[in-house]
Design an enzyme around this catalytic site. Structure first.
Site, PDB file in Angstrom:
ATOM      1  N   SER A  34      49.882  -1.051 -10.657  1.00 56.71           N
ATOM      2  CA  SER A  34      51.295  -0.761 -10.904  1.00 56.71           C
ATOM      3  C   SER A  34      51.637  -0.860 -12.377  1.00 56.71           C
ATOM      4  O   SER A  34      52.685  -0.383 -12.792  1.00 56.71           O
ATOM      5  CB  SER A  34      52.188  -1.692 -10.081  1.00 56.71           C
ATOM      6  N   HIS A  45      49.878   5.124  -6.223  1.00 55.40           N
ATOM      7  CA  HIS A  45      50.649   3.889  -6.343  1.00 55.40           C
ATOM      8  C   HIS A  45      51.628   3.741  -5.182  1.00 55.40           C
ATOM      9  O   HIS A  45      52.668   4.398  -5.138  1.00 55.40           O
ATOM     10  CB  HIS A  45      51.405   3.895  -7.691  1.00 55.40           C
ATOM     11  N   GLU A  94      53.700   7.140  -5.704  1.00 57.11           N
ATOM     12  CA  GLU A  94      53.543   7.877  -6.959  1.00 57.11           C
ATOM     13  C   GLU A  94      52.075   8.284  -7.106  1.00 57.11           C
ATOM     14  O   GLU A  94      51.176   7.454  -6.932  1.00 57.11           O
ATOM     15  CB  GLU A  94      53.955   6.994  -8.147  1.00 57.11           C
ATOM     16  N   ASN A  97      58.928   1.684 -11.424  1.00 59.24           N
ATOM     17  CA  ASN A  97      58.978   0.362 -12.053  1.00 59.24           C
ATOM     18  C   ASN A  97      59.607   0.431 -13.436  1.00 59.24           C
ATOM     19  O   ASN A  97      60.243  -0.525 -13.885  1.00 59.24           O
ATOM     20  CB  ASN A  97      57.584  -0.258 -12.124  1.00 59.24           C
TER      21      ASN A  97
HETATM   22  P1  NAI Z   1      46.500  -9.552  -4.090  1.00 60.73           P
HETATM   23  O1  NAI Z   1      46.220 -10.663  -5.029  1.00 60.73           O
HETATM   24  O2  NAI Z   1      47.343  -9.828  -2.889  1.00 60.73           O
HETATM   25  O3  NAI Z   1      45.122  -8.949  -3.556  1.00 60.73           O
HETATM   26  C1  NAI Z   1      44.047  -8.657  -4.386  1.00 60.73           C
HETATM   27  C2  NAI Z   1      42.789  -8.773  -3.551  1.00 60.73           C
HETATM   28  O4  NAI Z   1      41.703  -8.269  -4.287  1.00 60.73           O
HETATM   29  C3  NAI Z   1      42.436 -10.199  -3.158  1.00 60.73           C
HETATM   30  O5  NAI Z   1      42.286 -10.281  -1.766  1.00 60.73           O
HETATM   31  C4  NAI Z   1      41.121 -10.472  -3.878  1.00 60.73           C
HETATM   32  O6  NAI Z   1      40.268 -11.289  -3.114  1.00 60.73           O
HETATM   33  C5  NAI Z   1      40.564  -9.078  -4.002  1.00 60.73           C
HETATM   34  N1  NAI Z   1      39.631  -8.881  -5.102  1.00 60.73           N
HETATM   35  C6  NAI Z   1      39.776  -9.244  -6.402  1.00 60.73           C
HETATM   36  N2  NAI Z   1      38.701  -8.832  -7.106  1.00 60.73           N
HETATM   37  C7  NAI Z   1      37.866  -8.201  -6.248  1.00 60.73           C
HETATM   38  C8  NAI Z   1      36.624  -7.552  -6.374  1.00 60.73           C
HETATM   39  N3  NAI Z   1      36.026  -7.454  -7.539  1.00 60.73           N
HETATM   40  N4  NAI Z   1      36.057  -7.021  -5.289  1.00 60.73           N
HETATM   41  C9  NAI Z   1      36.653  -7.109  -4.078  1.00 60.73           C
HETATM   42  N5  NAI Z   1      37.849  -7.721  -3.893  1.00 60.73           N
HETATM   43  C10 NAI Z   1      38.443  -8.239  -4.973  1.00 60.73           C
HETATM   44  O7  NAI Z   1      47.091  -8.383  -4.977  1.00 60.73           O
HETATM   45  P2  NAI Z   1      48.094  -7.210  -4.561  1.00 60.73           P
HETATM   46  O8  NAI Z   1      49.475  -7.657  -4.740  1.00 60.73           O
HETATM   47  O9  NAI Z   1      47.672  -6.640  -3.263  1.00 60.73           O
HETATM   48  O10 NAI Z   1      47.820  -6.146  -5.715  1.00 60.73           O
HETATM   49  C11 NAI Z   1      46.686  -5.330  -5.712  1.00 60.73           C
HETATM   50  C12 NAI Z   1      46.931  -4.130  -6.600  1.00 60.73           C
HETATM   51  O11 NAI Z   1      48.077  -3.429  -6.129  1.00 60.73           O
HETATM   52  C13 NAI Z   1      47.227  -4.484  -8.042  1.00 60.73           C
HETATM   53  O12 NAI Z   1      46.647  -3.515  -8.874  1.00 60.73           O
HETATM   54  C14 NAI Z   1      48.747  -4.414  -8.127  1.00 60.73           C
HETATM   55  O13 NAI Z   1      49.223  -4.068  -9.401  1.00 60.73           O
HETATM   56  C15 NAI Z   1      49.025  -3.288  -7.180  1.00 60.73           C
HETATM   57  N6  NAI Z   1      50.371  -3.280  -6.592  1.00 60.73           N
HETATM   58  C16 NAI Z   1      50.935  -4.439  -6.126  1.00 60.73           C
HETATM   59  C17 NAI Z   1      52.202  -4.412  -5.562  1.00 60.73           C
HETATM   60  C18 NAI Z   1      52.824  -5.651  -4.997  1.00 60.73           C
HETATM   61  O14 NAI Z   1      54.022  -5.651  -4.708  1.00 60.73           O
HETATM   62  N7  NAI Z   1      52.087  -6.723  -4.800  1.00 60.73           N
HETATM   63  C19 NAI Z   1      52.969  -3.149  -5.467  1.00 60.73           C
HETATM   64  C20 NAI Z   1      52.239  -1.983  -5.930  1.00 60.73           C
HETATM   65  C21 NAI Z   1      51.002  -2.076  -6.495  1.00 60.73           C
END
Ligand code: NAI
Length: 648
Positions: free
Chosen positions: A417, A438, A450, A488
């Site tokens: 994001s 996104h 997006e 955003n």
């Molecule tokens: P999160 O922290 O809930 O989940 C991330 C996951 O990735 C974790 O389960 C972690 O164990 C796993 N992970 C980390 N490194 C890894 C690797 N090398 N291999 C396999 N698994 C791995 O994060 P979230 O919130 O789901 O965000 C994920 C992406 O989505 C980010 O890029 C964020 O910017 C984007 N995003 C988040 C939003 C939100 O509201 N949380 C909204 C839109 C996009």
């Protein structure tokens, strides 16, 4: 056998049993719409059947897309005078009254969408059969356009399924599928696709009695009960829309309760409604939605996606994977933590049981979502979606490992994001295969996605991503790689401005309330708490230029009060809900002050070409943030409604 009428938008055939089969097939359109011309031909067909009475009349569709999508909304745009409105209503009302009183049995064979005027036509038939397939949907969605059904549906639907169920459909615009339609008594039966024609032929001449509401539903539709039902329902309408932004549900209730569903006897009410700014804006939003949907139509550049591999089973990745499985994709889900995969599967099962009714199909969806901690799916997938922690180095390291294993032609997508897509492309051997897809949080609820590209992105990768989002039933918005993309980028200055108001001494409740009165689904500070204050700060720093962060944000973060996820932020959170005090009286123009930076940023993103034009920016902000749809979107609102807004 009699001659069949010669029509442009219908095909008419008389079978050996003397049954007339009137197939809707609107010229030059992929869907059937009840335009003026089509209604004239429909009347001509009824004239013909008056002269050559059939044993029965089956009305069906020859379009693969569905039965009838409703009135032709483009004709609403041209409604300039009260007489024009009355004429439009009379046209449909009279035609369907006539259909309801013909001396031969009539049947609507409903396959696919059956909406608005299309359902009103079906309701005027003696019988209705719904073809039992997943895309069969019946609804009176006029309320969503700020208008009311007016071609007899408001009278016939309550008579058929009872007042409570009918009001629920008319006041929410919600669609029912074939199964629910049969349960409600909205259709006589649901029939399997392969038997539909035979079932229609038998049913139309069966002599069975017409269906009608029974029991309490029928009693509550009695004129003596209507005022009571109206008062009770009005309370619910007021609770949903306390600031009375939407007139249509209230008008529908009145026309049902006081005019027996006949809008022709309430011409002023309907004229005010149809020609209101709210209706015009909601119709505009409907057209904008169509524009977004069109991006999701598959073109010749788009590759086929069958198997999606999602890496990262957190808040976003887990829910993206579940949504893809729900929408029939084969999905493998990878995470470095098995626990996160298991949690995501748990949430997916809850989603499937909410959204899919037959248990057999729920199991099939669950089977499509395959836990894959070791990432075997990478080599098979047509699309790999990366949704790991928001950390450039971690993402680059992951890409370096997975890219050599991806199959030729497969697309890599990031859900980032805030990171630059160009920076993410930098380490790839084939940077052109990376796009941004996104999603917004919560994935199941937010309609917008997006689709982000850089100058280096392969047009085929972009086309594949857009078509994939379309197949997910989401609205794709193409944007260029720029900090915050569109949504955003516009939210951050709006939320920061709200925080500056708190710095100036206003309570969070007062600020949030001012925006809800304006028409936002949630105030900006509650939104900030929901997203997480650490995330808001990161986005704010990226987007605010040199401006200092609001002091209230800095001090909350210093105390590790991150919002909902830590139990405390601008509000104290209990059971996922903020505890609020009564709001104070907001200063005049507070809402305008907060919206000014959002509008200014939206304009800037259009000028920079991040989004192609102002209409698409409005569409993105409405479907990505819930920005008051009745306003027509921030840029439209600024241009048409507000006194000059000066960016702060
Ligand atoms: P999160 O922290 O809930 O989940 C991330 C996951 O990735 C974790 O389960 C972690 O164990 C796993 N992970 C980390 N490194 C890894 C690797 N090398 N291999 C396999 N698994 C791995 O994060 P979230 O919130 O789901 O965000 C994920 C992406 O989505 C980010 O890029 C964020 O910017 C984007 N995003 C988040 C939003 C939100 O509201 N949380 C909204 C839109 C996009």
């Amino acid at each position: 056998m009699s001659a069949t009428p010669d029509l442009q938008n219908f095909e008419c055939r008389i079978d050996a049993a003397g049954i007339a089969w009137l197939g809707f097939d609107c010229a030059d359109s992929s869907v059937n719409r009840l335009s003026r011309e089509v209604m004239e031909e429909f009347n001509a067909a009824l004239d013909h059947f008056d002269r050559h009475r059939p044993a029965g009349l089956v009305i069906h569709s020859l379009k693969p897309a569905g039965f009838i999508a409703g009135a032709d909304i483009r004709e609403f745009d041209a409604l300039q005078t009260p007489e024009g409105v009355t004429e439009l209503i009379r046209r449909g009302w009279n035609a369907f009254e006539r259909l309801a009183t013909v001396h031969y049995p009539t049947l609507a064979l409903i396959r696919g969408h059956c909406l608005g005027g299309g359902l009103e036509l079906a309701l005027a038939c003696r019988y209705r059969l719904a073809v039992d397939q997943p895309d069969t949907r019946l609804a009176l969605p006029e309320v969503m356009l700020g208008i009311s059904p007016a071609w007899g549906g408001m009278r016939r639907l309550p008579a058929l399924i009872g007042a409570p169920a009918a009001l629920d459909m008319m006041l929410t615009g919600r669609a029912v599928d074939a199964r629910k339609a049969a349960r409600l008594g909205l259709v006589d039966a649901r029939v399997p696709p392969r038997l539909q024609m035979r079932a229609a032929a038998q049913h139309v001449v069966s002599g069975k009695p017409r269906m009608q509401a029974r029991g309490m539903g029928r009693w509550l539709n009695h004129s003596a009960a209507r005022q009571l039902v109206m008062n009770h329902t009005l309370k619910k309408v007021n609770a949903r829309d306390p600031y009375q932004h939407y007139m249509a549900p209230r008008a529908i209730l009145q026309i049902w309760a006081r005019h027996d569903g006949n809008a022709l006897t309430a011409p002023d009410l309907l004229n005010d409604l149809v020609r209101s700014e709210t209706a015009r804006n909601l119709i505009r939003v409907f057209h904008l939605q169509d524009r977004l949907k069109a991006f999701g139509k598959r073109n010749e550049l788009a590759g086929e996606v069958r198997h999606v591999h999602v890496i990262g089973a957190g808040v976003m990745g887990g829910d993206i994977a579940a949504w893809c499985a729900l929408k029939d994709f084969k999905v493998t889900l990878q995470d470095q933590s098995r626990d996160r995969i298991a949690q995501a599967q748990g949430r997916a099962h809850a989603l499937f049981s909410r959204r899919i009714k037959p248990a057999r199909l729920q199991r099939a969806a669950a089977d499509r979502l395959i836990p894959d901690p070791d990432g075997h799916g990478i080599t098979q997938a047509d699309l790999v979606i990366e949704a790991i922690t928001e950390d450039l180095e971690a993402k680059l390291a992951l890409y370096a490992r997975i890219e050599p294993r991806m199959k030729t032609g497969a697309i890599l997508a990031s859900n980032t994001s805030s990171l630059s897509l160009e920076a993410l492309q930098a380490g790839l051997q084939q940077p052109q295969r990376l796009v941004g897809i996104h999603f917004f949080n919560p994935v199941a609820k937010m309609p917008l996605v997006e689709v982000v590209e850089t100058p280096c992105t392969d047009p085929a990768a972009r086309a594949t991503a857009l078509a994939f989002v379309g197949r997910l039933g989401k609205l794709p918005l193409p944007v260029l790689d720029a900090p915050g993309f569109l949504v955003n980028a516009v939210l951050a200055p709006y939320i920061l401005e709200a925080m500056r108001c708190v710095d100036e001494g206003l309570s969070p409740e007062t600020v949030d309330e001012a925006m809800k009165v304006f028409g936002m689904p949630m105030g900006p500070l509650e939104l900030a708490d929901t997203v997480g204050l650490d995330i808001v700060q990161a986005a704010g720093q990226q987007l605010a230029g040199d401006r200092a962060m609001p002091a209230c944000l800095t001090s909350l973060l210093a105390r590790r009060q991150l919002g909902r996820k830590s139990g405390r932020g601008f509000y104290v959170w209990k059971d996922g809900k903020p505890e609020k005090q009564a709001p104070g009286t907001p200063p005049a123009n507070l809402a305008h002050r907060l919206i000014a930076p959002l509008v200014a940023k939206a304009r800037e993103q259009v000028e920079r070409g991040v989004v192609a034009d102002a209409d698409l920016a409005d569409a993105g902000v409405i479907f990505g943030t819930g920005f008051a749809p009745f306003s027509g979107g921030p840029l439209h609102w600024e241009q048409h409604r507000a006194p000059a807004v000066t960016p702060v």
